[in-house]
Write an enzyme that holds these catalytic residues in place. Structure first.
Site, short mmCIF file in Angstrom:
data_model
loop_
_atom_site.label_atom_id
_atom_site.label_comp_id
_atom_site.label_asym_id
_atom_site.label_seq_id
_atom_site.Cartn_x
_atom_site.Cartn_y
_atom_site.Cartn_z
N HIS A 116 62.09 24.13 -7.25
CA HIS A 116 62.02 24.46 -8.68
C HIS A 116 60.90 25.45 -8.97
O HIS A 116 60.42 25.54 -10.09
CB HIS A 116 61.85 23.18 -9.49
N GLU A 120 44.97 30.94 11.66
CA GLU A 120 43.74 31.21 12.41
C GLU A 120 44.04 31.41 13.91
O GLU A 120 43.31 32.09 14.61
CB GLU A 120 42.74 30.05 12.21
N LYS A 146 30.90 35.02 7.60
CA LYS A 146 29.83 34.02 7.83
C LYS A 146 28.48 34.73 7.86
O LYS A 146 27.51 34.27 7.26
CB LYS A 146 30.04 33.32 9.17
O1 PA5 Z 1 39.61 26.01 13.92
C1 PA5 Z 1 38.43 26.25 13.84
O2 PA5 Z 1 37.72 26.42 14.85
C2 PA5 Z 1 37.73 26.33 12.49
O3 PA5 Z 1 38.62 26.24 11.44
C3 PA5 Z 1 36.71 25.21 12.38
O4 PA5 Z 1 37.34 23.98 12.46
C4 PA5 Z 1 35.92 25.31 11.07
O5 PA5 Z 1 35.37 26.58 10.92
C5 PA5 Z 1 34.79 24.26 11.07
O6 PA5 Z 1 34.01 24.42 12.20
P1 PA5 Z 1 32.99 23.32 12.67
O7 PA5 Z 1 33.75 22.11 13.07
O8 PA5 Z 1 32.28 23.94 13.80
O9 PA5 Z 1 32.08 23.03 11.51
#
Ligand code: PA5
Length: 440
Positions: A296, A275, A410
């Site tokens: 393995h 990410e 989303k």
């Molecule tokens: O790294 C990030 O920003 C995302 O992976 C969030 O942690 C994830 O989408 C969850 O978001 P939130 O904590 O706002 O619910």
């Protein structure tokens, strides 16, 4: 202190597949100079070793009196806590209280299994969402909220929110209903948030002092801006991984810890790496693995498949248990040779042998080493990998803290689920479904 061995990305070890020390030094220095400018406010995560722990400790004291503790969150709001639980209190629910369930994926059957194994009267629910806007977390929150209210239980006694200090739906509900809150600092984003109350609250609930972890974090954080490359293994790791991609075309980073307790660290690292770096056509694909199990399963591919990988080992010097393999069957050499050694010796030898086999076969690999698994070292590993990842992002010239690529999915979910303002996405989904061609 966590150590890095980068010998096996150098051409002197792996020939043409490797890079020179001069190249590594050049980009490591560049990474340090870039991070020193602190080009994004989200680099605040580096200073998390010093923070006020009062609220975390007070609420954790209370939480330890409950029978059950449920954590609702996803992505950066769940993976770090999962690592903390599995690394520092393995098989927790067989031995300790409160029993802990981390519900991230909104799988209905997992939900049912949790509900069937708890008593809501003795349950504390920690809802974690920085944005307060994540559909999965909010859906599971709504279900628990209604259940608690239907049983005429006091929501203030059964919920703790971990969220943004200023904004979002959870913040609003907390204000209205007096729900106890823990705050994720404004400039710290989800996947860099394990060292905030996101992870520290659970750490304290399982009976470990946050200070222990943060002390390890401090030591690593203080090296992040150090100009001397001997003192800055994160810069060397970032430079190596960057060069492996950009010069040598290694598009896959296999993360390979040798301990069951670090299996979820693989998942955590993969989220952090993917990410943070996968944007603008750049980045490499992280691949979660586990040693020695995947020797393995995957090793054949790593040894003789496409030349597109760099392996990132994580080795643990002492596993904390000296189980000895008995000396039996003296007349069967295939069993005899194992006798008298320990399981620790075997797993560490498996790691070494795999590293050497890859190196002999000219496959680039790096190794991070920790002396043992404890809060101090897990804190170091978290911070080591967070700093390395964000430095690599700076080398790529991208922002390692945003995730524009997840927004469309989303919005389409909002549209499909009927959220106001997302009607056109809802229509797009309907059209899309009409165009699908199924075969049986
Ligand atoms: O790294 C990030 O920003 C995302 O992976 C969030 O942690 C994830 O989408 C969850 O978001 P939130 O904590 O706002 O619910």
């Amino acid at each position: 202190m966590v150590k890095l061995d980068f010998s096996n990305v150098l051409s002197e070890e792996i020939g043409h597949a490797g890079v020179s020390i001069t190249e590594i030094e050049y980009y490591a220095k560049k990474a340090i100079s870039l991070i020193s400018e602190k080009p994004y406010k989200e680099f605040d995560f580096i200073g998390l070793y010093s923070q006020d722990l009062t609220a975390v400790k007070e609420l954790a004291n209370k939480a330890r009196d409950y029978e059950y503790f449920i954590l609702l969150g996803i992505g950066g709001s769940a993976l770090g806590p999962k690592v903390i639980l599995e690394a520092l209190s393995p098989m927790h629910n067989l031995k300790k209280k409160p029993k802990i369930f981390i519900y991230d994926n909104v799988d209905p059957v997992t939900f049912k299994n949790i509900i069937e194994n708890i008593d809501l009267r003795g349950t504390l629910i920690n809802v974690i969402s920085k944005s307060g806007a994540t559909s999965e977390t909010l859906a599971s929150f709504l279900i628990f909220w209604k259940m608690i209210r239907d049983r005429k239980l006091d929501v203030k006694e059964h919920f703790v929110f971990t969220t943004d200090p200023e904004k979002g739906n959870l913040r609003r509900i907390a204000d209205e209903y007096g729900i106890p809150c823990l705050f994720i600092p404004k400039n710290v984003v989800g996947r860099y948030s394990v060292l905030t109350p996101v992870g520290l609250f659970l750490l304290e609930v399982i009976g470990i002092k946050s200070e222990e972890m943060l002390e390890g974090v401090r030591e690593v954080s203080e090296k992040a801006l150090n100009n001397s490359l001997e003192e800055n293994p994160m810069a060397v790791a970032a430079s190596s991984l960057y060069l492996m991609d950009t010069i040598k075309g290694k598009k896959i980073v296999v993360f390979l810890p040798y301990s069951d307790r670090l299996k979820t660290l693989s998942e955590w690292f993969c989220q952090l790496w993917a990410e943070s770096l996968g944007k603008e056509g750049k980045g490499t694909t992280p691949y979660p693995s586990l040693g020695s199990t995947d020797q393995h399963s995957q090793l054949q591919l790593w040894m003789e498949g496409p030349e597109d990988k760099v392996i990132l080992f994580l080795s643990v010097e002492r596993h904390g248990c000296q189980e000895e393999i008995p000396e039996e069957f003296h007349d069967i050499e295939g069993l005899r040779f194992l006798g008298g050694h320990t399981l620790e010796e075997l797993i560490n030898t498996e790691q070494l042998a795999t590293e050497m086999a890859l190196t002999i076969n000219k496959k680039p690999n790096l190794k991070i080493i920790i002396p043992k698994i404890n809060a101090y070292n897990i804190g170091q590993i978290f911070q080591f990998l967070q700093i390395t990842t964000s430095m690599t992002g700076l080398l790529y010239g991208i922002n390692p803290f945003n995730q524009p690529g997840v927004e469309l999915g989303k919005r389409l979910t909002y549209g499909a689920m009927g959220r106001r303002g997302f009607e056109s996405e809802g229509e797009e989904i309907k059209d899309y479904l009409k165009r699908q061609r199924f075969m049986i």
